[in-house]
Design a protein around this motif. Structure first.
Motif, mmCIF file in Angstrom:
data_model
loop_
_atom_site.group_PDB
_atom_site.id
_atom_site.type_symbol
_atom_site.label_atom_id
_atom_site.label_comp_id
_atom_site.label_asym_id
_atom_site.label_seq_id
_atom_site.Cartn_x
_atom_site.Cartn_y
_atom_site.Cartn_z
ATOM 1 N N ILE A 49 0.847 -1.190 0.000
ATOM 2 C CA ILE A 49 0.000 0.000 0.000
ATOM 3 C C ILE A 49 0.878 1.234 0.000
ATOM 4 O O ILE A 49 2.074 1.173 0.334
ATOM 5 C CB ILE A 49 -0.965 0.038 1.202
ATOM 6 N N ALA A 50 0.288 2.371 -0.346
ATOM 7 C CA ALA A 50 1.025 3.633 -0.380
ATOM 8 C C ALA A 50 1.408 4.058 1.035
ATOM 9 O O ALA A 50 0.655 3.825 1.989
ATOM 10 C CB ALA A 50 0.173 4.706 -1.037
ATOM 11 N N PRO A 51 2.555 4.701 1.197
ATOM 12 C CA PRO A 51 2.983 5.147 2.522
ATOM 13 C C PRO A 51 1.981 6.085 3.196
ATOM 14 O O PRO A 51 1.767 5.996 4.405
ATOM 15 C CB PRO A 51 4.306 5.873 2.256
ATOM 16 N N ALA A 52 1.351 6.956 2.431
ATOM 17 C CA ALA A 52 0.384 7.889 3.025
ATOM 18 C C ALA A 52 -0.806 7.146 3.610
ATOM 19 O O ALA A 52 -1.322 7.512 4.679
ATOM 20 C CB ALA A 52 -0.079 8.902 1.982
ATOM 21 N N ARG A 53 -1.254 6.085 2.944
ATOM 22 C CA ARG A 53 -2.373 5.288 3.477
ATOM 23 C C ARG A 53 -1.956 4.568 4.755
ATOM 24 O O ARG A 53 -2.705 4.510 5.717
ATOM 25 C CB ARG A 53 -2.853 4.268 2.447
ATOM 26 N N LEU A 54 -0.746 4.023 4.762
ATOM 27 C CA LEU A 54 -0.254 3.338 5.953
ATOM 28 C C LEU A 54 -0.144 4.308 7.120
ATOM 29 O O LEU A 54 -0.551 4.006 8.243
ATOM 30 C CB LEU A 54 1.090 2.665 5.686
ATOM 31 N N GLU A 55 0.411 5.490 6.880
ATOM 32 C CA GLU A 55 0.527 6.491 7.941
ATOM 33 C C GLU A 55 -0.841 6.877 8.480
ATOM 34 O O GLU A 55 -1.016 7.045 9.692
ATOM 35 C CB GLU A 55 1.278 7.711 7.422
ATOM 36 N N ALA A 56 -1.832 7.028 7.600
ATOM 37 C CA ALA A 56 -3.184 7.358 8.039
ATOM 38 C C ALA A 56 -3.782 6.237 8.895
ATOM 39 O O ALA A 56 -4.437 6.491 9.906
ATOM 40 C CB ALA A 56 -4.079 7.640 6.842
ATOM 41 N N LEU A 57 -3.540 4.991 8.502
ATOM 42 C CA LEU A 57 -4.025 3.852 9.281
ATOM 43 C C LEU A 57 -3.379 3.807 10.666
ATOM 44 O O LEU A 57 -4.045 3.579 11.674
ATOM 45 C CB LEU A 57 -3.745 2.545 8.543
ATOM 46 N N LEU A 58 -2.071 4.022 10.710
ATOM 47 C CA LEU A 58 -1.363 4.004 11.989
ATOM 48 C C LEU A 58 -1.812 5.147 12.889
ATOM 49 O O LEU A 58 -1.978 4.979 14.098
ATOM 50 C CB LEU A 58 0.146 4.056 11.758
ATOM 51 N N LYS A 59 -2.034 6.309 12.305
ATOM 52 C CA LYS A 59 -2.508 7.459 13.081
ATOM 53 C C LYS A 59 -3.894 7.184 13.657
ATOM 54 O O LYS A 59 -4.153 7.456 14.831
ATOM 55 C CB LYS A 59 -2.545 8.707 12.198
#
Length: 109
Positions: A49-59
């Motif tokens: 997955i895209a890094p921005a999506r992963l960061e949003a999920l983690l946040k």
């Protein structure tokens, strides 16, 4: 951008195929509109997955967790310090003195 939406297209591909198409798979994932499931012997092993999506999920996960700061539990933390049978003081005074001495020994933040 929330979670792994059911509307997000997911492509399942075997690892051997992913190796040969890695550049194209990475480009699709970078668009944030594509999710690739990597399989080994038809068993899901990873998502790309895209890094921005992963960061949003983690946040979102961090925000949904309760705060790590817990109030200290005092129940069961009283220790009787000293001789409660000592002459000259009443039982209430001895218990109060013992509780104060015990509280001084606790590390409350």
């Amino acid at each position: 951008m929330t979670g792994l939406d059911a509307t997000l297209p997911i492509q399942r591909i075997p690892l051997s195929e992913a190796r040969s198409q890695l550049s194209a798979i990475v480009q699709r994932a970078a668009s944030q509109r594509h999710l690739t499931a990597i399989t080994v012997h038809d068993e899901l092993k990873a998502y790309l997955i895209a890094p921005a999506r992963l960061e949003a999920l983690l946040k979102a996960e961090r925000q949904s967790r309760p705060s790590g700061k817990r109030k200290p539990k005092l129940r069961g933390s009283l220790r009787i310090v000293g001789d409660l049978e000592a002459p000259g003081e009443g039982p209430g005074e001895r218990l109060q003195r013992s509780a104060l001495a015990s509280a001084e020994g606790l590390d409350l933040e």
